[in-house]
Every structure is written in C-alpha cells, then in structure tokens.
Design an enzyme around this catalytic site. Structure first.
Site, short mmCIF file in Angstrom:
data_model
loop_
_atom_site.label_atom_id
_atom_site.label_comp_id
_atom_site.label_asym_id
_atom_site.label_seq_id
_atom_site.Cartn_x
_atom_site.Cartn_y
_atom_site.Cartn_z
N GLU A 315 0.83 -1.22 0.00
CA GLU A 315 0.00 0.00 0.00
C GLU A 315 0.86 1.26 0.00
O GLU A 315 0.60 2.22 0.74
CB GLU A 315 -0.96 -0.01 1.19
CG GLU A 315 -1.89 -1.22 1.16
CD GLU A 315 -2.95 -1.22 2.26
OE1 GLU A 315 -2.74 -0.61 3.31
OE2 GLU A 315 -4.01 -1.85 2.03
N ASP A 389 -8.22 -9.02 4.26
CA ASP A 389 -8.05 -7.85 5.12
C ASP A 389 -9.16 -7.68 6.15
O ASP A 389 -10.04 -6.84 5.97
CB ASP A 389 -7.98 -6.60 4.23
CG ASP A 389 -7.56 -5.37 5.02
OD1 ASP A 389 -7.16 -5.53 6.18
OD2 ASP A 389 -7.63 -4.27 4.46
N GLU A 417 -12.96 -1.74 11.64
CA GLU A 417 -12.90 -1.05 10.35
C GLU A 417 -13.97 -1.55 9.38
O GLU A 417 -14.58 -0.76 8.67
CB GLU A 417 -11.50 -1.26 9.75
CG GLU A 417 -11.37 -0.75 8.33
CD GLU A 417 -9.97 -0.99 7.75
OE1 GLU A 417 -9.10 -1.53 8.46
OE2 GLU A 417 -9.77 -0.62 6.58
O1 GCW Z 1 -7.14 -2.70 6.27
C1 GCW Z 1 -6.22 -1.91 5.64
C2 GCW Z 1 -6.60 -0.57 6.13
C3 GCW Z 1 -5.45 0.40 6.16
C4 GCW Z 1 -4.30 -0.26 6.90
C5 GCW Z 1 -3.91 -1.52 6.18
C6 GCW Z 1 -2.81 -2.26 6.88
C7 GCW Z 1 -2.67 0.79 8.30
O2 GCW Z 1 -7.64 -0.08 5.34
O3 GCW Z 1 -5.91 1.54 6.82
O4 GCW Z 1 -3.20 0.62 7.02
O5 GCW Z 1 -4.99 -2.38 6.10
O6 GCW Z 1 -3.13 -3.17 7.64
O7 GCW Z 1 -1.65 -1.96 6.69
#
Ligand code: GCW
Length: 724
Positions: A315, A389, A417
C-alpha cells in the site's frame, strides 16, 4: 420573624441538599465506561464477607514499582468490592492473609518451597494454603510481573463470583509477545480509529504524562498484554528522531511497572528521511550502520525497548523490494541491529500489489512462503488472520502452518474497520476463536492455528499475537462500551488462545455490567450472536470487501474503477447476470491450493465447502442449489433478513435491561443499536437492489423489496466518515 440561627440552618440545609444533588449526577456520570472492566463495585453483603474473610491482611513487599502496582490494585479493588482495603501485615500471624511474593522478595514464600519451575517470568500460581498454621491465600511467581498478573486474576475471580476457599491454580501465558498495535499518527489522528483522537499526547510529552496512561497500563496488565506499538504501521520516520524518542522514553517509563514494553513502527526509508542517506538498501553498509546506531540510541534511552514493527512494500510503503531485495533481507537487517539489545522485529506479511495480476488473496503466501527459514531468530512474521483484510468473515490465512521454519505472529483487528465502526455491536471473541480453532491440518488433524501461533506446532520459542487497537481519547476508550469487550477478548486470547469466546464474554459482562445472571446472561447472549449478525447483513455466504471505498463505511457493492481494482468491491464479488462469487478453486485462481490437502479438498469442492465460504471460493449461478434446498439467491436474501432480525433481537434484549444497567451506558448503547438496526436495513436494501440490477430476479416471496431505488443508495456519500 425567623430567628437568624434558624435561617442559617435552613440555608445550610438547602445548600447541603443542593450539594448532594450535584453529587448524584457526578456519581452517575462516573459510569461513562472509563473504568472499563475494572469497576470494583460493592459485592452483595454475603459474598463480600466470604471474600473478606480471606483478604483481611495483605503481606507484600512493595519495594519495586511492579509490586507496588500489585499492592495498589489489590487495595483499590478490594476496597471497592468489599468496602475496606486489607490491612498491611508484616507476617502471616492471623487467618485471612493474602501473601504475595517471589522467592526473592519474600522469605515466607521462599520457605514454602513452592514449585514455580514451569511458570516462567510472567506466570503465577494462586493457592489456598496454611502458612504458620493460618489460612492464607498465596500468589507466588518467579518475577514481579507474575505477581501483578496474579493480583489481577484474583480480582477478576472475585468480580465474577468466585469464592476464595480452595484455590489451586497455575497460569502462564502460551504466547510470548502479546501486543497492541496502535495505528496512531503523530498528529493525533488514528487510522481506522472510532474512539476519538490518539491517547498519546505527543505535544505535551515528555514533560506531561497524562494520568490516563496509567489506567491504560492497568487495563492491559489486567489482561496480560505485555507490549504496545505506539505508532501507525503507515509510519512517519519522525518517531525515530531524538525529539520523539524522548517522548517515547517517557511513555516507556510510565508503562514499565505494568509489564508493558514499548515498540515502534519503523519506516523503512527512515535512513534517507531523517538520516540524510542516499539509499535505504538493506544490504548497504552505511544503511546497516545507521540502523545499528539508531538501535543503540533507542536502547540508551529505553533499555527494555521491545523492537520494531514494519509494513514494507505494501500500500505504497517503502521497503526492501525498492532495491530488489527480499522481505527477509529487510527484516534481517533490522533484526541484526536490534539483536545485541534483545529486541525483535515484527515484519508484516500484509503485502500485495496492484501491479500483480494474481488474486490478491494469494499474494502474501506467494511472497512469504519461499522465504521460510530465512529470517533471523529474533524476527516474527506478522500475518493477518485472513488472506485479504480483516473482513467480517474470512477463512484463515493459508500462511498459518505453511512456514514451519519461521515463527508466525497473529494479527487480529480489534478496531472494527469493516464491521460497522463503534456504532455496530459485534463481539469479536467468536471471530478470534473461529480463526484460532481452525485446523490447518499441516501436521495432521488438530494442527490448529492457535498451536501455530503459540509456537507449539513447529517448536518455536518466539511467538506472538498482535491486536490493532480500538483505543482513543473517548471517555469510554473504545468508542462504545461493547467495543471494550473486543480489547478484553483479544488480551485474554493472547494469553491463552484456547480460551472459549463464551467464557470470555461472560467474564467481561460480569465485570463490566453486573455479576447478576439476569444481566450477564442476556448480555452474553447478545454478544455471542452479534458478529454472525454483521456477517449476515453485510457479507453473507463468503462475500467480502463490499464496503464503501476508502472509509469502508456502508455498502457500496457497485463500486468499480479507479487506479486500484483490488480496492473495489466488484473485484471481490464478480457478480453478473448469471452468477456471483470469486472462483478460487483449482479451476479458478487456485488459492485453495495454498492450504494443506485436507483443507484444500474441502474448499475446492462445491459439494463440501461450508456455506459460509461458498462465495469466497466459488463463482456460482444465482440459481445454485444450496444445502437448504433453496437457491443461492433465496438463501442470500434470507441471510440479510436473519441479520436484521438478530439486531432487532439484540435491541429488544437491551431495552429489557433498562434499569438494571446504569442510565448513561444503557442510553448510549440503545442509541447505537438503533443506528445498527437502520444500517443493517440499509446494507440489506442496497445490496439487494444492486444484485437485482444484475440478475433481474424478483425478491423471493415473503420478503419486502428494497425501501429505495438503487440510484438512491448509489447517491449517498460520506466524506466525513471517521478513521480514514
Ligand atoms: O485494512 C487496511 C486498512 C489500512 C491499513 C492496512 C494495513 C494501516 O484499510 O488503513 O493501514 O490495512 O493493515 O496496513
């Protein structure tokens, strides 16, 4: 005419009454959730006297900060629960003494000759014994931290109804590194935080140490959490500058007595950003020297610093692959810098790339599996529970069990989240349990994820569990009272991954609300079904990642386009006129093959895959016949309805508890349940409207059509959604 004296008395009485009136709301206002599960409210008289008989005197040498904390907690707890704190004793010379110590700190304990060998540095035993001919309750451990944990354990037992008559228990953690991961930025914003700003007041540190840090430490110690990563994995290199390290050191000083070691998230490119180097290549001698020096600088300030957590090449974060090096090269460089000081590296396996055309669910495994056995001894590879995720439901990550030569650390998300933020009630204990009890089969049946994580399956000394914290500056810490339960459940499971979610919920409910079965029973009932309800109304039958783009609030299954296909719901559901689901079978992306054969065979086989993973692993027609005899479409619509019904039921249960729970926490939770009910309906309606726009099918008989048009749901936007 009234006599002056009388007037004064009348005036004073009125003032006194007014003062008392002011006190009343103040008492009620104290029930704002701040005390968490450490409320220590008075026990019913009969129980208080039974417990009191065993806790009349307290014998502990409080000569270290940790033992002082144990003494303070016992005094505070027992005073609250029994109405009086135990009297300090200097010897066991009367019945009802609580005797606490290590062999080193207490000659009386030493003389008891207890067998403490299997307890390590954090374990403890609690026993009812006769000492000097008197009935005593003994908490003994090899080290001070075990005593503190034992003190909290004893208090938990008292809070949840235990008698202290015939105690005989030994406890030691099964997992070594039990840490919270704060995704807190230095400007106070918490990524995916729904409980207000960061509790770390970087601006006022190091000179001002908020009293709240101590309550934070107490809460964590009460669960056995022994570390905290203070800053976001999307890291800012500034945290490693001298100015910030002084602040980190101040926090470490506050947290140390409670056994909480401090860790930091490191930005891989820090040598360039704050060190002035031209590269961050992990094989470059200058870069390696920079990290070695940085480690020495940190340990000079914080001798028990825990180590570094790293998100690399994921990311948009920098990492070793920027220099054509592997994740092992990157992790090992940091591990070498930390090893002389006893520090560890937690290297995240949450790695995937939009430039990789392969199924996102496969990428972490593809990347890390070949690196098995190539990490230094002080590296833990930190793996999210599922392959994508933190979805409401995912199968366990296939990495668990697949890297026998590397200790793998579990990463759970405590903050919700993807499960409705702080306003949806979803107890995650059941989700954690589901993952930990999942059987990888890599060494035959019974090769659970819990055993992998505890290091037991492959014999690793180092083991760990991380929880992405849901803590913020809100008075109730977690954004809602019920979200506190997820912090609690994480901590309890990190200590012992074999604990049951129901037992944990029961403890939490009794400590947080009331030990009365008429309260705890219904609360536990609500909790145990709550996560399944969220799965049902958001992403039933294996669907996933259908949330709004970026903020992840609300349904947006239609969302497509933009630079990252792998961040759009259409990538995950693959629905069209004929069918729905991601084909990860051997005929599809082949993700099933990343599991051990007995698991892969089940997931691959349409006839055997559990319903809850159907659309995770298979693309099937809308008319696919389900085990129930209904079509997939009918089953989907039923699941949405079931989820909404479950929320209505939770709400009814909660409303019946009015008057049995303090007004403030009751009212806030009632409001949140109303929000959840509306939003469950919204999830159902928006999802059905969208699926119908693709499949053209009518809503099955007996179920209402969506309340609004698809265009209406698509027109909603939430630029102000928190945590983003
Ligand atoms: O779930 C995703 C989230 C990001 C997060 C990423 C991660 C900290 O949307 O906000 O970043 O995973 O775990 O690195």
């Amino acid at each position: 005419m009234q006599q002056p004296g009388r007037v004064a008395t009348g005036w004073m009485a009125t003032a006194l009454a007014a003062f008392l009136m002011l006190c009343l709301p103040a008492r009620a206002a104290a029930e704002d959730g701040y005390e968490l599960w450490l409320r220590y409210l008075p026990l019913p008289a009969e129980r208080a006297s039974a417990v009191g008989a065993h806790t009349k005197h307290l014998l502990i040498d409080a000569g270290t900060p940790t033992r002082a904390a144990a003494r303070a907690e016992l005094r505070r707890g027992l005073e609250g629960l029994l109405g009086r704190a135990p009297a300090d004793a200097t010897a066991v010379d009367a019945a009802g003494t609580l005797l606490i110590g290590t062999p080193a700190s207490s000659p009386v304990i030493r003389n008891l000759g207890l067998d403490l060998r299997d307890l390590g540095n954090e374990g403890y035993l609690i026993r009812s014994l006769r000492v000097n001919g008197h009935a005593a309750t003994v908490i003994a451990a090899n080290a001070d931290l075990g005593l503190l944990y034992g003190a909290f354990d004893l208090l938990r037992r008292v809070q949840t109804g235990a008698r202290l008559d015939a105690l005989d228990l030994r406890e030691a953690p099964r997992v070594k590194v039990r840490v919270l991961n704060h995704w807190d930025n230095l400007d106070g914003h918490v990524e995916r935080g729904y409980a207000g700003a960061s509790i770390w007041d970087w601006w006022k540190l190091p000179d001002h140490r908020d009293a709240r840090y101590i309550d934070y430490a107490r809460a964590n110690a009460s669960l056995g959490i022994n570390g905290t990563v203070l800053n976001n994995v999307n890291a800012n290199a500034t945290i490693l500058t001298p100015r910030y390290l002084a602040k980190v050191a101040a926090l470490a000083d506050v947290l140390r007595p409670y056994g909480l070691r401090v860790y930091l998230s490191a930005r891989f490119s820090a040598p360039m950003e704050i060190g002035g180097l031209k590269t961050a290549d992990p094989l470059d001698a200058g870069v390696r020297a920079w990290w070695r020096d940085k480690a020495s600088e940190i340990y000079a300030l914080i001798p028990d610093f825990g180590g570094l957590l790293v998100k690399a090449n994921s990311e948009g974060q920098p990492g070793p692959q920027d220099y054509d090096r592997t994740h092992a090269d990157g992790a090992n460089m940091l591990a070498d810098a930390l090893a002389p000081h006893g520090g560890i590296v937690m290297w995240r396996a949450f790695v995937y790339s939009q430039h990789n055309p392969d199924d996102r669910a496969k990428q972490a495994y593809t990347e890390f599996k070949p690196l098995d056995g190539r990490f230094r001894d002080n590296v833990l590879v930190q793996v999210k529970n599922g392959p994508i995720d933190f979805q409401p439901r995912e199968p366990f990550s296939p990495l668990f069990g697949a890297m026998p030569g590397t200790p793998l650390m579990m990463e759970f998300q405590i903050t919700k989240e993807y499960l409705g933020f702080a306003t949806h009630l979803a107890y995650l204990g059941t989700m954690y349990e589901e993952v930990l009890q999942a059987d990888t089969h890599v060494k035959g049946p019974g090769s659970t994820v819990a055993k992998v994580v505890a290091g037991e399956l492959h014999g690793h000394a180092l083991s760990g569990m991380a929880g992405v914290a849901n803590i913020g500056r809100d008075r109730n810490w977690s954004g809602s009272v019920f979200d506190q339960a997820n912090w609690f459940a994480f901590g309890r499971l990190a200590w012992d991954p074999a604990l049951g979610a129901r037992e944990i919920a029961d403890q939490w409910a009794r400590m947080t609300f009331s030990d009365d079965d008429a309260v705890a029973g219904p609360v536990v009932g609500m909790m145990m079904g709550s996560r399944e309800a969220v799965v049902d109304y958001m992403t039933p039958l294996g669907l996933h990642h259908l949330m709004g783009r970026g903020h992840h609030y609300g349904p947006m299954p239609w969302d497509a386009g933009g630079p990252r296909a792998d961040w759009t719901p259409v990538y995950y559901h693959r629905a069209d006129r004929d069918g729905i689901g991601f084909d990860r079978s051997r005929r599809g992306s082949g993700a099933v093959s990343q599991y051990a054969p007995p698991v892969a065979e089940v997931y691959d086989d349409l006839a055997r895959v559990p319903d809850e993973y159907l659309l995770w692993f298979h693309h099937v027609p809308w008319t696919h016949p389900m085990r129930s005899g209904r079509t997939l479409w009918e089953e989907l619509v039923r699941h949405y309805a079931r989820g909404i019904d479950a929320v209505s039921q939770m709400r009814r249960t909660w409303m019946r508890l009015e008057g049995r729970i303090d007004a403030q926490r009751h009212a806030q939770t009632a409001d949140f349940l109303a929000i959840q009910l509306n939003e469950a309906q919204w999830w159902r309606d928006a999802s059905i409207a969208y699926w119908q726009s693709l499949n053209g099918l009518p809503v099955p008989a007996g179920f209402p059509p969506p309340a609004q048009s698809l265009e209406y749901y698509q027109s909603l936007s939430f630029p102000d959604a928190p945590g983003n």
